[in-house]
Design an enzyme around this catalytic site. Structure first.
Site, short mmCIF file in Angstrom:
data_model
loop_
_atom_site.label_atom_id
_atom_site.label_comp_id
_atom_site.label_asym_id
_atom_site.label_seq_id
_atom_site.Cartn_x
_atom_site.Cartn_y
_atom_site.Cartn_z
N TRP A 102 0.52 -1.24 0.09
CA TRP A 102 0.08 0.19 -0.06
C TRP A 102 1.07 1.23 0.00
O TRP A 102 0.79 2.05 -0.43
CB TRP A 102 -0.93 0.38 1.34
CG TRP A 102 -2.40 -0.87 0.97
CD1 TRP A 102 -2.36 -1.88 1.65
CD2 TRP A 102 -2.94 -1.23 -0.48
NE1 TRP A 102 -3.41 -2.75 0.96
CE2 TRP A 102 -3.96 -2.47 -0.05
CE3 TRP A 102 -2.75 -0.25 -1.09
CZ2 TRP A 102 -4.65 -2.51 -0.76
CZ3 TRP A 102 -3.86 -0.81 -2.55
CH2 TRP A 102 -5.14 -1.77 -2.33
N ASP A 172 -2.02 6.93 5.68
CA ASP A 172 -3.02 5.68 5.36
C ASP A 172 -3.29 4.71 6.48
O ASP A 172 -2.32 4.20 6.72
CB ASP A 172 -2.68 4.94 4.00
CG ASP A 172 -3.76 4.57 3.59
OD1 ASP A 172 -4.53 4.02 3.67
OD2 ASP A 172 -3.51 3.51 2.24
N LYS A 196 -12.74 -1.53 6.14
CA LYS A 196 -12.07 -2.28 6.47
C LYS A 196 -11.96 -2.41 8.46
O LYS A 196 -12.73 -3.37 8.69
CB LYS A 196 -10.74 -2.03 6.56
CG LYS A 196 -9.83 -1.62 5.91
CD LYS A 196 -9.24 -2.51 4.84
CE LYS A 196 -9.27 -2.64 3.40
NZ LYS A 196 -8.70 -2.03 2.80
C1 LIG Z 1 -7.81 -1.42 1.25
C2 LIG Z 1 -6.79 -0.27 1.48
C3 LIG Z 1 -6.41 0.61 0.29
C4 LIG Z 1 -7.70 0.66 -0.64
O1 LIG Z 1 -8.79 0.63 -0.28
P1 LIG Z 1 -9.57 1.29 -1.77
O2 LIG Z 1 -10.51 1.74 -1.09
O3 LIG Z 1 -9.27 -0.12 -2.08
O4 LIG Z 1 -8.80 2.46 -2.37
C5 LIG Z 1 -5.64 1.36 0.95
N1 LIG Z 1 -4.61 1.28 1.91
C6 LIG Z 1 -4.70 0.50 2.48
C7 LIG Z 1 -4.07 0.40 3.65
C8 LIG Z 1 -6.07 -0.63 2.47
O5 LIG Z 1 -5.95 -1.52 3.73
#
Ligand SMILES: *Cc1c(COP(=O)(O)O)cnc(C)c1O
Length: 361
Positions: A102, A172, A196
């Site tokens: 990520w 993030d 999540k």
């Molecule tokens: C799931 C995830 C993403 C992707 O998220 P989207 O909603 O598909 O854009 C990005 N960063 C992390 C850390 C994730 O767990």
């Protein structure tokens, strides 16, 4: 009706009480005669839902008054491009710490708007750790420093917050937001998708410090301009109303659990059950992550022979446990154990792991 224990990395398990309440309110929310999905986003009923979700989110996370909380769309991958558009201003480069899939994705998205400076990376050790802060080659002229607070695929998590001085820290937090207390004042901006640990897919959370607003590049779409969205209470365009409603119910549930201190204790207990089982298995199960950086949310582990993966998964499913297959880039297994995964689900998985290792070890 049989509910499974769902170890999906996302979209992921939600508290059963939240789903039950949503089901009860599906056709008629609080005597309105309609579903939340059918409401005007500017009507008094939805405004009350939005206000409560906003204030509970701020209360749970302890968001200070000089930060805005925005409920947007576009997901975390969207934010990987939207954040540079909003924060670059006159700067030309961004510092990135690369800890896996990520953070790599964030670098490639931001690379279309700015020069990318990889200040530290754990690629040489297969992304098995957070690079020690002393090794980061930070640039004082960077627009911001970007980290991924929890690498959902690799299972690597920051259990400390770097001090980047005057350069804003951006994280993030998609897969560990609200899993433990966080000192928001150490960050310039936090972003994450909801699917999540917060609610349904479609809602994107952004927490941004006031002084970082108002420097969006002219190419920034208005729906993704943080200052414009902040001025309009996240209602410059139609927000993801139903996802916000469910997130609000999850926030209420989280508060009833005792908030982030209590949920962290529970998360430590759940992750401890799994890591203890892996570490005591005499090498049958292996988690490759440096112990200090192991994730409380996503626990990847391998079996001694990939040919055992299919029977392990099939038996787990027969026992009511699904979505344990690891990401295709890593292989093996991955148990995602977000806030809403009950201890009983983790205990059932541990029992299966012990029994399986006894039969195949
Ligand atoms: C799931 C995830 C993403 C992707 O998220 P989207 O909603 O598909 O854009 C990005 N960063 C992390 C850390 C994730 O767990």
């Amino acid at each position: 009706m049989t509910r499974v224990f769902n170890f999906s990395s996302g979209p992921a398990v939600l508290p059963e009480s939240v789903l039950r309440q949503a089901a009860e309110e599906m056709l008629d929310w609080h005597g309105s005669g309609m579903s939340v999905m059918e409401m005007s986003h500017r009507g008094p009923q939805f405004m009350a839902i939005l206000d409560e979700a906003q204030s509970l989110f701020r209360e749970l996370l302890g968001v200070p008054d000089d930060y805005r909380t925005l409920f947007l769309q576009g997901g975390a991958i969207g934010e990987m491009a939207i954040v540079p558009m909003n924060l670059l201003g006159a700067k030309t480069s961004i510092d990135f710490v690369n800890t896996g899939t990520w953070s790599s994705k964030a670098m490639s998205e931001a690379g279309r708007y700015a020069r990318i400076n990889e200040v530290a990376s754990s690629a040489a050790t297969a992304f098995d750790r957070i690079p020690a802060f002393e090794t980061w080659r930070l640039d004082p002229d960077a627009a911001y420093v970007h980290i991924c607070s929890n690498e959902t695929i690799g299972g690597v998590e920051y259990h400390w917050t770097p001090d980047t001085g005057d350069v804003p820290l951006v994280a993030d937090v998609s897969s560990n937001i609200l899993s433990a207390p966080l000192d928001v004042t150490k960050f310039g901006l936090l972003y994450g998708g909801a699917q999540k640990n917060v609610g349904p897919a479609g809602l994107t959370l952004v927490v941004v410090r006031d002084d970082l607003l108002g420097r969006a590049l002219p190419i920034t779409p208005c729906a993704f301009d943080f200052a414009q969205q902040s001025d309009n209470g996240s209602m410059l365009n139609t927000p993801p109303t139903y996802a916000i409603y469910i997130a609000g119910l999850v926030f209420r549930w989280l508060k009833a659990q005792g908030g982030l201190v209590a949920i962290e204790a529970l998360n430590l207990r759940k992750a401890g059950l799994l890591y203890d089982t892996i570490d005591a298995s005499g090498g049958f199960y292996v988690n490759p992550v440096a112990v200090a950086d192991r994730s409380l949310m996503n626990v990847p582990f391998r079996l001694p022979d990939a040919r055992l993966d299919a029977p392990f998964l099939a038996e787990a499913e027969a026992l009511g446990m699904v979505q344990l297959k690891g990401h295709r880039s890593v292989g093996g297994m991955r148990a995602s154990i977000y806030n809403a995964m009950p201890v009983e689900g983790v205990q059932r998985l541990v029992d299966h792991m012990l029994d399986f290792a006894r039969r195949h070890g």
